[in-house]
Write an enzyme that holds these catalytic residues in place. Structure first.
Site, short mmCIF file in Angstrom:
data_model
loop_
_atom_site.label_atom_id
_atom_site.label_comp_id
_atom_site.label_asym_id
_atom_site.label_seq_id
_atom_site.Cartn_x
_atom_site.Cartn_y
_atom_site.Cartn_z
N GLU A 1 -70.83 -17.78 48.76
CA GLU A 1 -71.81 -17.11 47.91
C GLU A 1 -72.39 -18.10 46.91
O GLU A 1 -73.00 -17.71 45.91
CB GLU A 1 -71.18 -15.91 47.22
N CYS B 1 -67.13 -12.46 47.70
CA CYS B 1 -65.90 -13.15 48.12
C CYS B 1 -65.50 -12.84 49.56
O CYS B 1 -64.46 -13.29 50.02
CB CYS B 1 -64.75 -12.78 47.18
N HIS C 1 -57.11 -10.78 48.32
CA HIS C 1 -58.10 -11.57 47.59
C HIS C 1 -57.66 -11.55 46.13
O HIS C 1 -57.32 -10.50 45.59
CB HIS C 1 -59.50 -10.95 47.74
N1 ACO Z 1 -51.11 -10.95 25.87
C1 ACO Z 1 -50.91 -10.30 27.06
N2 ACO Z 1 -51.86 -9.55 27.66
C2 ACO Z 1 -53.05 -9.43 27.03
C3 ACO Z 1 -53.31 -10.04 25.80
C4 ACO Z 1 -52.27 -10.84 25.21
N3 ACO Z 1 -52.44 -11.49 24.06
N4 ACO Z 1 -54.58 -9.75 25.44
C5 ACO Z 1 -55.09 -8.96 26.41
N5 ACO Z 1 -54.17 -8.76 27.38
C6 ACO Z 1 -54.30 -8.01 28.62
C7 ACO Z 1 -55.01 -6.68 28.46
O1 ACO Z 1 -54.13 -5.69 28.01
C8 ACO Z 1 -55.49 -6.44 29.86
O2 ACO Z 1 -54.42 -5.97 30.64
P1 ACO Z 1 -54.64 -4.79 31.69
O3 ACO Z 1 -55.58 -5.34 32.74
O4 ACO Z 1 -53.29 -4.54 32.23
O5 ACO Z 1 -55.24 -3.65 30.98
C9 ACO Z 1 -55.82 -7.85 30.37
O6 ACO Z 1 -55.16 -8.75 29.47
C10 ACO Z 1 -57.31 -8.18 30.35
O7 ACO Z 1 -57.83 -7.95 29.08
P2 ACO Z 1 -59.05 -6.92 28.84
O8 ACO Z 1 -59.39 -7.03 27.39
O9 ACO Z 1 -58.76 -5.59 29.40
O10 ACO Z 1 -60.22 -7.42 29.75
P3 ACO Z 1 -61.33 -8.51 29.51
O11 ACO Z 1 -62.39 -7.95 28.67
O12 ACO Z 1 -60.72 -9.77 29.10
O13 ACO Z 1 -61.89 -8.68 31.00
C11 ACO Z 1 -61.95 -8.87 33.36
C12 ACO Z 1 -61.05 -8.86 32.12
C13 ACO Z 1 -62.70 -7.55 33.47
C14 ACO Z 1 -61.09 -9.05 34.58
C15 ACO Z 1 -62.95 -10.06 33.22
O14 ACO Z 1 -62.24 -11.25 33.18
C16 ACO Z 1 -63.96 -10.11 34.35
O15 ACO Z 1 -65.00 -9.46 34.30
N6 ACO Z 1 -63.69 -10.96 35.42
C17 ACO Z 1 -64.60 -11.10 36.56
C18 ACO Z 1 -64.63 -9.86 37.45
C19 ACO Z 1 -63.46 -9.73 38.37
O16 ACO Z 1 -62.71 -10.68 38.59
N7 ACO Z 1 -63.31 -8.54 39.02
C20 ACO Z 1 -62.30 -8.30 40.00
C21 ACO Z 1 -62.78 -7.92 41.39
S1 ACO Z 1 -64.34 -8.61 41.84
C22 ACO Z 1 -64.17 -10.35 42.08
O17 ACO Z 1 -63.35 -10.79 42.80
C23 ACO Z 1 -65.12 -11.21 41.36
#
Ligand code: ACO
Length: 459
Positions: free
Chosen positions: A91, A125, A255
């Site tokens: 991609e 992906c 994945h």
């Molecule tokens: N210590 C431990 N854990 C923590 C801490 C900390 N200090 N701070 C946050 N976390 C945890 C949160 O509780 C959360 O856990 P959970 O998922 O069990 O709820 C996790 O870390 C992520 O934090 P969030 O604030 O919920 O999410 P964030 O706003 O950082 O975004 C996301 C995470 C959505 C995955 C982002 O990185 C993203 O958009 N990534 C790209 C999209 C993606 O990968 N999608 C998946 C399928 S599609 C693909 O493959 C591209």
């Protein structure tokens, strides 16, 4: 070998050899947490990531694929005339017309082999799995001429700064597909799910960055997993009268956008089992899950109570069947199309040959937009081919360990440089090549007609 005129299908079609490439530099996720000013543990514990591989202006999708194909052909001493099809899943689009496959043809020039089918396939992906399925179909078709298919999956996964950036990565996998393989793709046993959603997409052709709705993408991933697992189970029942459960597999690979999602996904399969298996089985095997048997899967994507329960109940299964497949994902990050095949490499590299023989491995591939599939692999000795396949990837862990750590400030600078010079022509890259692994192709120049020239680093 079957020359394509025989009406019977060739036996044991699958992956005969494979190779992985990832960049020789990475940024440490603990250091990145500090640099980004987020709470300590967010990337390392919350997302489950330790290191993220990234590319400078010296590498692009063409160079990644050139590197991985050349390395595979050299390591396994395969003549270029032995390839009859090349399928590239990616991609990372540099050109809206010219395929990466056509760029790879420069490796074939000396052999004189130009009789090669296949081009590129794109859907987030998932492209590598589409490329694999196309190649398996070719080997099982009337068009097959007895030669190997070459499947290449490669991507540079970069996000705009913000929450998604630590879930980047980069890499490429090449897989040789043919009959009598040590990694046999189980015939007639695949399940897919496809739908129209805007969870992650790349509408801005000037930019490398996607538009991403993180929460929606997680929901789409998990709901696709539920659907594929249910359909896979139904097909196994119809085909072999087999009842599928987590016990059906020695390895369960996904994945991996980030490792934490994979752990939750394995747990989700346990939830599926708890809902679908006979009550007596659940009572005897997972008595702690009896209380959640009545939940509706579609109500639980973000249900913390259900998630905590199934993650805890599945911990041992995760550690035995899935965690070994996450080493590259944890150390390099999301490579997009090669990600699940990096999972396969990690799984194979985590065990001895004796431990792998007769394993049955479940694979879940997901690409946003969306397209997802589940299929299974049977591992066999294949007359010494498994030994060769494993020998080819035996250097993966030492390669990972020999990478160079780059400070987050320099990583950010590199991301900005990539943004500035993306599609620039003419252009001569400025970043050093001294630390590249031997055998790495890199971009030498882009001329004023946007034609790209590559050189290989030999030592
Ligand atoms: N210590 C431990 N854990 C923590 C801490 C900390 N200090 N701070 C946050 N976390 C945890 C949160 O509780 C959360 O856990 P959970 O998922 O069990 O709820 C996790 O870390 C992520 O934090 P969030 O604030 O919920 O999410 P964030 O706003 O950082 O975004 C996301 C995470 C959505 C995955 C982002 O990185 C993203 O958009 N990534 C790209 C999209 C993606 O990968 N999608 C998946 C399928 S599609 C693909 O493959 C591209």
């Amino acid at each position: 070998m079957n020359n394509g005129t025989d009406k019977s299908w060739p036996p044991h079609v699958g992956i005969v050899a494979l190779e992985i490439y990832f960049p020789s530099q990475y940024v440490d996720q603990t250091e990145l947490e500090e640099f980004d000013g987020v709470s300590g543990g967010k990337y390392t514990i919350g997302l489950g990531q330790s290191k993220m591989g990234f590319c400078s202006d010296r590498e692009d999708i063409n160079s990644l694929c050139l590197t991985v194909v050349k390395n595979l052909m050299e390591k396994h001493n395969i003549g270029y005339e032995k390839i009859g099809r090349i399928e590239v899943g990616t991609e990372t689009i540099l050109d809206k017309s010219k395929s990466v496959k056509s760029v790879l043809m420069q490796l074939f020039e000396a052999s004189g082999n130009t009789d090669i089918e296949g081009v590129d396939t794109t859907n987030a992906c998932y492209g590598g799995t589409a490329a694999l399925f196309n190649s398996l179909s070719w080997v099982e078709s009337s068009a097959w001429d007895g030669r190997y298919a070459l499947v290449v999956a490669g991507d540079i996964a970069v996000y705009a700064s913000g929450a998604a950036r630590p879930t980047g990565g980069a890499g490429a996998v090449a897989m040789l597909v043919g009959p009598n393989a040590p990694l046999v793709i189980e015939r007639g046993l695949r399940a897919s799910h496809s739908a129209h959603v805007y969870d992650f997409y790349k509408p801005d052709l000037e930019s490398e960055f996607p538009r991403v709705d993180g929460k929606l993408s997680i929901q789409c991933y998990l709901s696709s997993l539920d659907k594929c697992y249910k359909r896979f189970s139904e097909k196994a029942k119809a085909k072999n009268s087999e009842t599928i459960s987590l016990e059906s597999f020695d390895g369960i690979l996904f994945h991996s956008p980030y490792c934490k999602l994979v752990q939750k996904s394995l747990a989700r399969l346990l939830l599926n089992d708890a809902i679908s298996l006979p009550e007596a089985d659940v009572k005897s095997k997972y008595s702690d899950l009896e209380s959640i048997r009545s939940v509706k899967l579609e109500d639980t994507y973000f249900d913390r109570d259900v998630e905590t329960k199934v993650v805890s109940s599945s911990k041992k299964i995760f550690e035995g069947k899935t965690k070994p497949s996450l080493h590259l994902a944890n150390q390099v990050g999301n490579m997009y199309t090669p990600s699940v095949y990096g999972g396969l490499v990690s799984y194979l590299a985590s065990k001895t040959e004796a431990q792998l023989v007769d394993n049955r491995v479940c694979v879940f591939s997901y690409g946003s937009g969306l397209q997802a599939s589940m299929y299974s692999i049977r591992i066999c000795k294949a007359n010494g081919q498994l030994t060769k396949l494993l020998g080819g990837i035996s250097d993966v862990n030492s390669r990972l360990d020999s990478r160079k750590k780059i400070q987050p400030a320099l990583f950010e600078k590199t991301m900005t440089l990539r943004q500035e010079v993306h599609h620039k022509a003419p252009y001569v890259p400025v970043e050093p090549v001294a630390d590249f692994f031997p055998g790495t192709y890199y971009l030498e120049s882009v001329d004023d007609m946007h034609r790209r020239k590559y050189t290989r680093k030999m030592k």
